[in-house]
Design an enzyme around this catalytic site. Structure first.
Site, mmCIF file in Angstrom:
data_model
loop_
_atom_site.group_PDB
_atom_site.id
_atom_site.type_symbol
_atom_site.label_atom_id
_atom_site.label_comp_id
_atom_site.label_asym_id
_atom_site.label_seq_id
_atom_site.Cartn_x
_atom_site.Cartn_y
_atom_site.Cartn_z
ATOM 1 N N ASP A 11 0.814 -1.223 0.000
ATOM 2 C CA ASP A 11 0.000 0.000 0.000
ATOM 3 C C ASP A 11 0.847 1.272 0.000
ATOM 4 O O ASP A 11 0.577 2.211 0.760
ATOM 5 C CB ASP A 11 -0.954 0.016 1.194
ATOM 6 C CG ASP A 11 -1.914 -1.157 1.180
ATOM 7 O OD1 ASP A 11 -2.041 -1.788 0.128
ATOM 8 O OD2 ASP A 11 -2.517 -1.454 2.216
ATOM 9 N N ASP A 54 -0.515 -4.508 -3.609
ATOM 10 C CA ASP A 54 -1.543 -3.469 -3.762
ATOM 11 C C ASP A 54 -0.953 -2.075 -3.537
ATOM 12 O O ASP A 54 -1.560 -1.224 -2.895
ATOM 13 C CB ASP A 54 -2.694 -3.693 -2.767
ATOM 14 C CG ASP A 54 -3.209 -5.116 -2.774
ATOM 15 O OD1 ASP A 54 -3.196 -5.741 -3.842
ATOM 16 O OD2 ASP A 54 -3.606 -5.619 -1.706
#
Length: 904
Positions: free
Chosen positions: A172, A195
């Site tokens: 992230d 991600d």
């Protein structure tokens, strides 16, 4: 044109109150006190509120700014960060998402508790809430590693711009938190694994490098269905890198993304894609079945190149396809970003001047103004890019700007020269005369250093990549290269290590016909490796002490190697001494797998291992003292196993298993220095048990969890050791991942529960099977819906049942059936205050402080050979002291001992 530039430069020098900078800044941040502020947040706070008519430029001098979790508040508009150097101006922090409710589910807890409000809303190093933010020429990173969500930046504001920046993390890295917010990235590097570009905003990546560790996903978009655009990557390089913080990632393919929420939109146009991209591209619907069948997902590709651009193997999702030429025309920066207000950040020139080498001068001189576009001599806080098969001559003087050498570029040293900073990626540094290059050199990928004469590299080296020595001459290393941990490969000529730390922490390989010359006993880092093949030569006038020495690929045994023992490869009066290292590094695998260790030998009794990955137990008894490095190391149980060496958990780690069976056991002495979790995942319908029969010492929180979500079962931790040295908290408040599952903890031996608190949550339970498993020092809390199964008569100091706390009384299944079952009783004896015995005295070292677990008024610190290094009065159970890497004995006034391993 040249005259105009020179006059402008002189004007800036004369007019700026910070005259050494090319940027006319409103404020300067400098750690050394030479600016207006020493911290970045102080400069942000000084920006006028709600200022819409102009930008506020904050110039940040080189340094590692890693003590602040930063925020641009919503009333601080049009803030601009300008770094002095992209690679040397580093904004860094390390908080990540976890399951510690006392710190707001952010860890490390002691750092998370320093921050409040929007600053800690996410784990980002920098949270941007003020519209119009801009950053150039710097690095923003989150260094938490593979532990959970840990953003470098969280963007909550519209119209943000990043130019020539590195944004790095693991999971992230960039979070776009708000519908409709727009961001523009130009020539940036974004690095991560899981991600790492995610959220619901609009972002245009223009000529950026998107670099992935293996095994993960680049994007996790959650684009609202009504939003026309999500993430657009145009003319970007999609690359892969080894060296993941989680070593098991290396060598794995990765995916372009997976849908997070809503109906994601991602487009890749004119990008060069590495072959490490999984052919499916996507392929993981992340529990959103509609992702594969909905045309409202816009996952598009167009005119990409490289081995990973082949779409023939892409996942067969309705919304995943190639764009038509007509459709691709709608994915320009203008179409994506302009909106209703005509925002056009791509038309704004960078505030930091960026030069491109065009060789327009009469020579190849690096300071010749005509050789650069725009014309001029690049200065401090500016950037100079040299790319492709071109040669730049360092013909004397100092090159003050950051120089990026890429794609085969060559820097030829023709006279003694100084480079403020060189970043090399697939580049060459060469010479054909006796010269010296000073300054700094960082490896971004392989660098070749080639000379036919004597080239002295007095520049400090840093990086993790290869440096290849070529040419018949000698490269002489004279700087302190401690920050270089890559690999020297001597293919031709001689590499001469003349000074202390000149080889850094790098390994060295000497090929046939080449030579390594070592002239300083401390040139080599003891934990590095040295490899030489027949035909290669080691010219030694110093003693090289290390733990890994290979001859023709064979690891040599402990001993001394010299011109007498190995005359075919060693010359000179020096020697190579191979000894056992003071510390081993463990990457991942079973604890008896020699290839998991660096060096590649099994540690012996009393030796120290730093675990940086997931260590799995094995049938072979572990005898080494293992320290699970904070935020990285983990222990996975694989059977009924044993360790005679101490297992030390620095915090925020786990002891876990995943099995189809009934669980595993571990007999080992365990020290817990900060919060950890015991996690059980079993597919067995009858449940599973984690049996821990060794001693557990510590004062932190142990969270007990049943993490199996697809099976309803009962998983429990069975404590069978003498844990009288544990004074922390047994936290069994997290519900099993399956709604019908159970999780519990069992005290099965004398002192099993130590002196800690026992917290039991709804639907969870504790079981007391030994009359002495608790004492009057224990605090037992049974929240509503919790159970205590009592098969023996036990004693605790205090008891909470639901919302009522008791200090006296006897409690049984008959008196309190909603909380207690079994034929035993719980008796309260609150007046026996527990004091740690001498045997319970323990300590650990953290951030320059020794933290004591137990009472002591005076502390003496000695080395393993008996040398006293420190004596100090103890204040609040803490002693401030700087210790070098090693193992020490601590002695308190009662002469009790504790062995302390210190890692710096």
């Amino acid at each position: 044109m040249k005259l105009k530039f020179t006059l402008l430069w002189a004007f800036l020098i004369l007019c700026s109150s910070h005259s050494i900078f090319a940027i006319d800044a409103d404020m300067v941040v400098a750690q050394d006190g030479s600016g207006d502020f020493t911290t970045i947040q102080a400069a942000i706070d000084a920006v006028p509120s709600n200022q819409t008519d102009r930008r506020t430029v904050i110039f940040i001098k080189n340094g590692l700014y890693n003590t602040e979790k930063l925020i641009i508040p919503s009333n601080k508009l049009n803030v601009t960060f300008i770094g002095e150097s992209r690679d040397q101006t580093i904004i860094s922090y390390h908080i990540y998402d976890c399951t510690s409710p006392t710190s707001g589910n952010k860890c490390p807890a002691e750092d998370a508790l320093l921050w409040t409000g929007d600053v800690i809303r996410t784990s980002a190093t920098l949270t941007i809430m003020g519209e119009g933010f801009r950053a150039e020429n710097l690095t923003i990173q989150n260094t938490a590693g593979p532990v959970g969500q840990a953003q470098a930046i969280t963007v909550r504001a519209d119209k943000c711009v990043f130019i020539n920046c590195d944004l790095t993390g693991y999971q992230d890295t960039i979070y776009f938190w708000n519908d409709g917010i727009r961001c523009y990235f130009k020539e940036c590097l974004v690095l991560g694994r899981t991600d790492y570009i995610y959220g619901d905003g609009i972002a245009f990546f223009d000529a950026c490098e998107i670099r992935s560790y293996g095994g993960g996903y680049i994007t996790a978009p959650s684009t609202p269905q009504s939003q026309a655009y999500g993430f657009v990557f145009s003319h970007c390089d999609i690359t892969y890198t080894d060296g993941s913080p989680q070593p098991t990632n290396d060598g794995q393919s990765f995916r372009l993304g997976r849908p997070w929420h809503e109906y994601p939109k991602v487009a890749w146009l004119y990008c060069d894609m590495t072959g490490m991209i999984n052919p499916q591209g996507w392929g993981d619907t992340w529990n959103m079945d509609y992702a594969a069948t909905s045309a409202d997902l816009h996952l598009y590709e167009y005119m990409n190149t490289g081995a990973g651009a082949d779409m023939s193997g892409r996942a067969s999702w309705v919304g995943l396809r190639a764009l038509t030429e007509t459709e691709a025309a709608d994915y320009t920066a203008a179409k994506v970003l302009n909106g209703n207000d005509g925002w056009a950040p791509y038309e704004d020139a960078p505030l930091v001047t960026s030069y491109q080498w065009d060789n327009g001068g009469s020579d190849n001189g690096w300071l010749t103004a005509e050789n650069w576009d725009p014309d001029g001599s690049p200065a401090s806080a500016e950037v100079a890019n040299v790319s492709g098969q071109v040669t730049v001559d360092a013909n004397g003087g100092t090159f003050a700007a950051d120089m990026n050498l890429t794609a085969g570029a060559e820097l030829n040293i023709t006279a003694n020269s100084t480079a403020a900073y060189i970043a090399g990626e697939d580049a060459t540094i060469s010479s054909s005369s006796d010269v010296t290059l000073s300054g700094k050199i960082a490896t971004k990928d392989t660098i070749i250093i080639s000379t036919t004469a004597n080239l002295t590299i007095d520049a400090k080296l840093s990086g993790i990549h290869k440096i290849i020595k070529r040419g018949t001459g000698t490269v002489i290393l004279t700087a302190d290269n401690t920050d270089f941990s890559g690999l020297f490969i001597v293919e031709e000529g001689t590499l001469d290590a003349q000074t202390e730390n000149s080889l850094g922490k790098a390994g060295v390989e000497v090929k046939n016909g080449a030579s390594l010359k070592v002239e300083n006993d401390a040139a080599f880092f003891p934990e590095s490796s040295l490899s030489v093949v027949t035909g290669g030569t080691l010219d030694l006038s110093a003693t090289v002490t290390l733990s890994e020495f290979y001859i023709d690929g064979t690891l040599q045994t402990v001993g001394s190697y010299s011109a007498t023992t190995n005359p075919s490869i060693i010359t000179g009066t020096g020697s190579v001494v191979v000894g056992r290292p003071s510390t081993f590094l463990f990457s991942s695998g079973t604890w008896d797998n020699v290839s998991s260790y660096t060096p590649a030998i099994l540690p012996e009794q009393g030796e120290t291992v730093l675990c940086e990955g997931e260590m799995e137990t094995a049938s072979t008894t572990n005898v080494a003292n293992v320290i699970f490095v904070k935020n990285k190391g983990k222990l996975r149980l694989r059977g009924q196993h044993k360790s005679t060496g101490t297992l030390t958990f620095e915090g925020n780690q786990r002891i876990s298993y995943a099995t189809s069976g009934t669980g595993f056991s571990l007999e080992a002495p365990i020290i817990i220095q900060d919060d950890i979790s015991f996690e059980m995942s079993s597919a067995n319908l009858g449940g599973s048990t984690m049996e821990l029969t060794g001693t557990i010492v510590g004062s932190a929180t142990v969270s007990v969890k049943n993490t199996r979500s697809d099976v309803s079962n009962n998983s429990k931790v069975w404590l069978g050791g003498d844990n009288s040295g544990f004074s922390g908290t047994w936290d069994v408040t997290t519900h099993a991942s399956n709604a019908s599952g159970l999780v519990g903890i069992i005290g099965a031996s004398a002192n099993a529960m130590g002196t800690g608190s026992i917290l039991i949550g709804q639907d969870n339970y504790v079981q007391f099977d030994h009359a002495e498993c608790t004492s009057s020092a224990n605090n037992l809390v049974l929240n509503p819906g919790a159970k205590a199964t009592v098969t023996a008569d036990i004693i605790v100091g205090s008891l909470t049942l639901g919302t009522t706390t008791y200090s006296t009384g006897v409690f049984t299944a008959a008196s309190n059936p909603e909380y207690i079952e079994g034929n035993g009783s719980i008796t309260l004896e609150p007046n026996a205050l527990h004091q740690p015995s001498i045997s319970e005295f323990s300590a650990y070292y953290k951030n320059g402080q020794i933290i004591l677990n137990g009472n002591a008024e005076e502390l003496r610190i000695i080395t393993m050979d008996g040398k006293v290094v420190h004596e100090q009065h103890v204040i609040n159970n803490q002693v401030t002291v700087n210790l070098k890497t090693g193992v020490y004995l601590l002695i308190n006034e009662n002469n009790s001992l504790y062995k302390l391993a210190v890692i710096n």
